[in-house]
Design a protein around this motif. Structure first.
Motif, PDB file in Angstrom:
ATOM      1  N   TRP A  10       0.849  -1.179   0.000  1.00 40.41           N
ATOM      2  CA  TRP A  10       0.000   0.000   0.000  1.00 40.41           C
ATOM      3  C   TRP A  10       0.892   1.239   0.000  1.00 40.41           C
ATOM      4  CZ3 TRP A  10      -4.031  -2.194  -1.422  1.00 40.41           C
ATOM      5  CH2 TRP A  10      -4.571  -3.307  -0.810  1.00 40.41           C
ATOM      6  N   ASP A  11       0.914   1.939  -1.117  1.00 48.03           N
ATOM      7  CA  ASP A  11       1.739   3.159  -1.174  1.00 48.03           C
ATOM      8  C   ASP A  11       1.034   4.286  -0.420  1.00 48.03           C
ATOM      9  OD1 ASP A  11      -0.283   3.317  -3.058  1.00 48.03           O
ATOM     10  OD2 ASP A  11       0.911   4.404  -4.530  1.00 48.03           O
ATOM     11  N   TRP A  12       1.713   5.420  -0.278  1.00 49.77           N
ATOM     12  CA  TRP A  12       1.210   6.477   0.609  1.00 49.77           C
ATOM     13  C   TRP A  12      -0.145   7.042   0.178  1.00 49.77           C
ATOM     14  CZ3 TRP A  12       0.054  11.333  -0.917  1.00 49.77           C
ATOM     15  CH2 TRP A  12       0.634  11.822  -2.090  1.00 49.77           C
ATOM     16  N   PRO A  13      -0.470   7.181  -1.118  1.00 51.65           N
ATOM     17  CA  PRO A  13      -1.812   7.703  -1.437  1.00 51.65           C
ATOM     18  C   PRO A  13      -2.933   6.801  -0.917  1.00 51.65           C
ATOM     19  CG  PRO A  13      -0.375   7.905  -3.339  1.00 51.65           C
ATOM     20  CD  PRO A  13       0.339   7.054  -2.355  1.00 51.65           C
ATOM     21  N   ILE A  14      -2.759   5.479  -1.002  1.00 50.08           N
ATOM     22  CA  ILE A  14      -3.788   4.563  -0.512  1.00 50.08           C
ATOM     23  C   ILE A  14      -3.913   4.660   0.999  1.00 50.08           C
ATOM     24  CG2 ILE A  14      -4.283   2.114  -0.124  1.00 50.08           C
ATOM     25  CD1 ILE A  14      -5.223   3.095  -2.775  1.00 50.08           C
ATOM     26  N   ARG A  15      -2.781   4.715   1.698  1.00 49.07           N
ATOM     27  CA  ARG A  15      -2.824   4.798   3.157  1.00 49.07           C
ATOM     28  C   ARG A  15      -3.435   6.119   3.602  1.00 49.07           C
ATOM     29  NH1 ARG A  15       2.580   3.469   2.475  1.00 49.07           N
ATOM     30  NH2 ARG A  15       3.331   5.083   3.894  1.00 49.07           N
ATOM     31  N   ALA A  16      -3.080   7.209   2.923  1.00 53.88           N
ATOM     32  CA  ALA A  16      -3.648   8.513   3.266  1.00 53.88           C
ATOM     33  C   ALA A  16      -5.154   8.523   3.028  1.00 53.88           C
ATOM     34  CB  ALA A  16      -2.969   9.612   2.444  1.00 53.88           C
ATOM     35  N   ASP A 198       5.362 -16.073  -4.148  1.00 46.74           N
ATOM     36  CA  ASP A 198       6.611 -15.731  -4.828  1.00 46.74           C
ATOM     37  C   ASP A 198       6.339 -14.849  -6.042  1.00 46.74           C
ATOM     38  OD1 ASP A 198       7.972 -17.269  -3.017  1.00 46.74           O
ATOM     39  OD2 ASP A 198       7.991 -19.063  -4.275  1.00 46.74           O
ATOM     40  N   GLY A 199       7.205 -13.915  -6.276  1.00 44.41           N
ATOM     41  CA  GLY A 199       7.066 -13.040  -7.435  1.00 44.41           C
ATOM     42  C   GLY A 199       6.242 -11.798  -7.189  1.00 44.41           C
ATOM     43  N   THR A 200       5.817 -11.570  -5.944  1.00 48.60           N
ATOM     44  CA  THR A 200       5.048 -10.373  -5.628  1.00 48.60           C
ATOM     45  C   THR A 200       5.929  -9.138  -5.753  1.00 48.60           C
ATOM     46  OG1 THR A 200       3.618 -11.589  -4.113  1.00 48.60           O
ATOM     47  CG2 THR A 200       3.684  -9.195  -3.863  1.00 48.60           C
ATOM     48  N   ASP A 201       5.495  -8.186  -6.571  1.00 52.78           N
ATOM     49  CA  ASP A 201       6.278  -6.976  -6.792  1.00 52.78           C
ATOM     50  C   ASP A 201       5.898  -5.898  -5.789  1.00 52.78           C
ATOM     51  OD1 ASP A 201       7.488  -8.128  -9.053  1.00 52.78           O
ATOM     52  OD2 ASP A 201       5.785  -7.548 -10.299  1.00 52.78           O
ATOM     53  N   SER A 202       6.852  -5.037  -5.473  1.00 52.68           N
ATOM     54  CA  SER A 202       6.560  -3.899  -4.610  1.00 52.68           C
ATOM     55  C   SER A 202       5.755  -2.864  -5.375  1.00 52.68           C
ATOM     56  CB  SER A 202       7.860  -3.268  -4.109  1.00 52.68           C
ATOM     57  OG  SER A 202       8.515  -4.127  -3.209  1.00 52.68           O
ATOM     58  N   ALA A 203       4.874  -2.166  -4.665  1.00 52.26           N
ATOM     59  CA  ALA A 203       4.086  -1.102  -5.286  1.00 52.26           C
ATOM     60  C   ALA A 203       4.984   0.089  -5.582  1.00 52.26           C
ATOM     61  CB  ALA A 203       2.954  -0.689  -4.361  1.00 52.26           C
ATOM     62  N   SER A 204       4.666   0.776  -6.652  1.00 49.13           N
ATOM     63  CA  SER A 204       5.405   1.977  -7.029  1.00 49.13           C
ATOM     64  C   SER A 204       4.406   3.094  -7.321  1.00 49.13           C
ATOM     65  CB  SER A 204       6.259   1.705  -8.272  1.00 49.13           C
ATOM     66  OG  SER A 204       6.936   2.870  -8.690  1.00 49.13           O
ATOM     67  N   THR A 205       4.557   4.220  -6.646  1.00 48.50           N
ATOM     68  CA  THR A 205       3.602   5.323  -6.795  1.00 48.50           C
ATOM     69  C   THR A 205       3.844   6.079  -8.097  1.00 48.50           C
ATOM     70  OG1 THR A 205       3.538   5.591  -4.388  1.00 48.50           O
ATOM     71  CG2 THR A 205       2.686   7.413  -5.724  1.00 48.50           C
ATOM     72  N   PRO A 206       2.861   6.094  -9.009  1.00 46.31           N
ATOM     73  CA  PRO A 206       3.013   6.842 -10.263  1.00 46.31           C
ATOM     74  C   PRO A 206       2.853   8.342 -10.000  1.00 46.31           C
ATOM     75  CG  PRO A 206       0.859   5.816 -10.174  1.00 46.31           C
ATOM     76  CD  PRO A 206       1.581   5.375  -8.941  1.00 46.31           C
ATOM     77  N   ARG A 207       3.910   9.100 -10.191  1.00 45.85           N
ATOM     78  CA  ARG A 207       3.907  10.505  -9.787  1.00 45.85           C
ATOM     79  C   ARG A 207       2.880  11.333 -10.550  1.00 45.85           C
ATOM     80  NH1 ARG A 207       9.646  13.334  -9.618  1.00 45.85           N
ATOM     81  NH2 ARG A 207       9.859  11.624  -8.100  1.00 45.85           N
ATOM     82  N   ILE A 208       2.863  11.209 -11.876  1.00 46.54           N
ATOM     83  CA  ILE A 208       1.956  12.036 -12.682  1.00 46.54           C
ATOM     84  C   ILE A 208       0.504  11.686 -12.385  1.00 46.54           C
ATOM     85  CG2 ILE A 208       1.209  12.580 -15.028  1.00 46.54           C
ATOM     86  CD1 ILE A 208       4.073  12.251 -15.947  1.00 46.54           C
ATOM     87  N   ALA A 209       0.196  10.384 -12.303  1.00 47.76           N
ATOM     88  CA  ALA A 209      -1.171   9.963 -12.009  1.00 47.76           C
ATOM     89  C   ALA A 209      -1.610  10.462 -10.638  1.00 47.76           C
ATOM     90  CB  ALA A 209      -1.278   8.440 -12.072  1.00 47.76           C
ATOM     91  N   THR A 210      -0.701  10.432  -9.681  1.00 46.70           N
ATOM     92  CA  THR A 210      -1.027  10.910  -8.336  1.00 46.70           C
ATOM     93  C   THR A 210      -1.337  12.397  -8.351  1.00 46.70           C
ATOM     94  OG1 THR A 210       0.398   9.224  -7.336  1.00 46.70           O
ATOM     95  CG2 THR A 210      -0.184  11.116  -5.967  1.00 46.70           C
ATOM     96  N   ILE A 211      -0.535  13.163  -9.064  1.00 42.85           N
ATOM     97  CA  ILE A 211      -0.756  14.610  -9.151  1.00 42.85           C
ATOM     98  C   ILE A 211      -2.102  14.914  -9.805  1.00 42.85           C
ATOM     99  CG2 ILE A 211       0.054  16.750 -10.232  1.00 42.85           C
ATOM    100  CD1 ILE A 211       2.911  15.681  -9.869  1.00 42.85           C
ATOM    101  N   ILE A 212      -2.426  14.187 -10.870  1.00 39.19           N
ATOM    102  CA  ILE A 212      -3.698  14.407 -11.571  1.00 39.19           C
ATOM    103  C   ILE A 212      -4.880  14.048 -10.674  1.00 39.19           C
ATOM    104  CG2 ILE A 212      -5.138  13.626 -13.484  1.00 39.19           C
ATOM    105  CD1 ILE A 212      -2.570  13.315 -15.136  1.00 39.19           C
ATOM    106  N   CYS A 213      -4.803  12.892 -10.007  1.00 44.05           N
ATOM    107  CA  CYS A 213      -5.894  12.459  -9.128  1.00 44.05           C
ATOM    108  C   CYS A 213      -6.114  13.452  -7.998  1.00 44.05           C
ATOM    109  CB  CYS A 213      -5.594  11.075  -8.559  1.00 44.05           C
ATOM    110  SG  CYS A 213      -5.600   9.733  -9.775  1.00 44.05           S
TER     111      CYS A 213
END
Length: 229
Positions: A10-16, A198-213
């Motif tokens: 859960w990246d910071w936008p989801i937690r917030a 196995d193979g679970t990737d870490s979440a990465s916050t998309p900067r542009i999408a976050t700014i737009i949202c």
């Protein structure tokens, strides 16, 4: 447990969003059911909740991996299979299916809460205490529409309180019975790598999408606040 043995889910936008929504919902319930005159603050809390919901829906399409609806919303077969795995896990906790993001049943709860909360804040825009405070769209609606919106707005809170209780009970079940540290994950954003497939990737916050949202939801909030009530 060090960060090397954990995966960011859960990246910071989801937690917030999650904790701000908890706060906004709590304020709405308190101001809506209180005998005191908190109607103005009830409106403002509703405005904030509407902006949060808009941001979450947008982020559900353009956000990080485990925030996207396409990642966690599953069909009925997956839901039934997960329900069976839960029944098995009640006998043996090690048999429960582990999910990096929302499990199929949790996904249903997320979607249901988003839909009901949206119905709640939309109906609130047409609501009034019939004395001093009027929703920004109150004057533009017909009597039939106002009656329908008032019914929705006064009926849904009790339903959502039951759903919140079920949600909390489910979290406690996963914490105490299955050993999944969901509360910690919603605070830190991380889950134990050993608990995940196995193979679970870490979440990465998309900067542009976050700014737009955030930009669109804040613009909506600013517009609502500018309207007379």
């Amino acid at each position: 447990m060090n960060k090397a043995s954990q995966t960011l889910v859960w990246d910071w936008p989801i937690r917030a969003f999650h904790w701000l929504l908890v706060a906004a919902f709590s304020v709405l319930i308190f101001t809506g059911k209180s005998d005191e005159d908190y109607f103005q603050w009830h409106f403002y809390a509703g405005y904030i909740m509407s902006a949060l919901i808009i941001a979450r829906v947008l982020y559900g399409f353009f956000g990080s991996k485990y925030a996207r609806f396409s990642e966690f919303v599953k069909g009925p077969i997956s839901v039934l299979q997960y329900a069976k795995s839960l029944l098995s896990s009640m006998k043996s906790p090690t048999k429960g299916d582990k999910h990096a993001g929302h499990n199929p049943i949790g996904a249903l709860m997320v979607v249901l809460l988003i839909v009901l909360l949206s119905a709640q804040w939309i109906s609130g825009l047409f609501s009034s205490d019939e004395v001093f405070w009027y929703g920004p769209f109150y004057e533009s609606a017909s009597d039939d529409t106002l009656e329908t919106m008032a019914y929705i707005h006064h009926t849904l809170p009790d339903i959502m309180l039951y759903l919140v209780a079920i949600h909390i009970a489910a979290v406690l079940f996963h914490e105490l019975k299955l050993g999944e540290r969901l509360v910690r994950a919603m605070i830190t954003g991380r889950k134990s790598t050993a608990e995940l497939v196995d193979g679970t990737d870490s979440a990465s916050t998309p900067r542009i999408a976050t700014i737009i949202c955030l930009g669109l939801s804040l613009a909506w909030l600013a517009w609502l606040i500018s309207l007379p009530i």
